[in-house]
Design an enzyme around this catalytic site. Sequence first.
Site, PDB file in Angstrom:
ATOM      1  N   GLU A  78      -3.802  -0.639   0.816  1.00 60.43           N
ATOM      2  CA  GLU A  78      -2.524  -0.896   0.143  1.00 60.43           C
ATOM      3  C   GLU A  78      -1.772  -2.060   0.786  1.00 60.43           C
ATOM      4  OE1 GLU A  78      -1.197   0.004  -2.615  1.00 60.43           O
ATOM      5  OE2 GLU A  78      -2.850   1.313  -3.146  1.00 60.43           O
ATOM      6  N   ASP A 130       4.954  -1.317  -8.911  1.00 56.07           N
ATOM      7  CA  ASP A 130       4.703  -2.684  -8.446  1.00 56.07           C
ATOM      8  C   ASP A 130       4.667  -3.590  -9.671  1.00 56.07           C
ATOM      9  OD1 ASP A 130       2.347  -2.089  -9.691  1.00 56.07           O
ATOM     10  OD2 ASP A 130       1.042  -2.734  -8.048  1.00 56.07           O
ATOM     11  N   TYR A 134       7.160   1.697  -2.633  1.00 53.52           N
ATOM     12  CA  TYR A 134       5.915   1.599  -3.405  1.00 53.52           C
ATOM     13  C   TYR A 134       4.724   2.065  -2.553  1.00 53.52           C
ATOM     14  CZ  TYR A 134       1.535  -0.156  -4.955  1.00 53.52           C
ATOM     15  OH  TYR A 134       0.215  -0.206  -5.284  1.00 53.52           O
TER      16      TYR A 134
END
Length: 405
Positions: free
Chosen positions: A40, A141, A123
Amino acid sequence: MNSKSKNAKLVAALLRWFAAHARDLPWRRTRDPYAIWVSEIMLQQTQVKTVIPFWNRWLQTLPSIAATANASPDQLHKLWEGLGYYTRVRNLQKAAQVVMAKHGGKFPENFTDILALPGIGRYTAGAISSIAFNQPTPILDGNVIRVLTRLFGISENPKAKTTNAQLWQLAEDLVKDANSSRWGERPREPKFERQRRTAAREDARPTNCSFLNQSLMELGALVCTPRNTQCPICPVKNLCVAFAENRVDELPNLGKRETATARHFMAFVVERDGKFLIRQRPAGAVNAHLWEFPNAETTGAKADAKKIFKAIFGSAPPAVHPLVTVKHSITRYRITLEAFLVRLGGTSYTSPHSKKQSGTRGAHPSESISTTGIWKTPAQMSLLAFTAAHKKLASAAAKSILSGG
Ligand code: SF4
């Protein structure tokens, strides 16, 4: 159709589509929160195909949170070299150190604990807790914003506070709906997940939150793209307001783009006895800790290389030879980096410095960089982490030795 029934239909269609069409990406073949976290962070600002080799190398070299916490800064930056936005890697290590100190080396499962880690925003915390732990935490996002604004026909700018809050709420409603919807409907998992479970000898367990969030990102990446949007093959086109109202190209409404600003830099690849002079960017500067060739920002393309060299080093060069010009973009800047080769032979030199120049037209130091340069061979330079542009200079420097040019 009321919003509850629209959401239920969206969730079912997206989960079915994800099971059949999700890309088999390496970080989708693990439930290890550490590995998912690394993916991520790498995927922020970086494309999937670029990230894959970096992620594989990272996990091979630093397979655990403890390994990341204890890695040397040089090793970390070298592993990240080419991915850019290096604050990410420094925060990754800080967060790994917090996990070691506060959570006994085990990645926390609690959303609030994840969110409290350095470099992890709402996020990323939502992505990790949903993907690794199947928790109903929303994600928002760029891809998800595009999908949601189009699905729900939201024409306000998604960066506006109330619209942003509305989008977070929609993302939350969907993942909560996925959490409460019946799990076990077939097909419920992509082939690669079945293979992963079989290899790990794991029983099937609920994945709706994980796959729903990933389906929104995946739809935005593969189908609901910024341009050439693939509405005819979209699994949720019958539920999409933008598609029904022919407004796909208008959404999301991101307002006016900032115009790009051109910036010019001049760098000097100074060679003496087969070694090159390089310097390390200091803490606090952009690209801190990375290596580069001495350089300065100039006021335009027509700056005089010899004058700039003198501005940086304090003495005139014997001769400067054009080596390579690198063009690249960082955020809103279009950067041209012009590099010159300077062979010193027996000439003495002054280390790069940043004292304010007077009487040197066309040059001003790029930042207040005050490092002392060091001399390295091309082989030694290959072990250090350079910014992407200066890596190209390092490669041109190595070639200049081979060609004697
Ligand atoms: Fe995006 Fe088109 Fe699907 Fe709507 S129908 S979600 S605009 S791809």
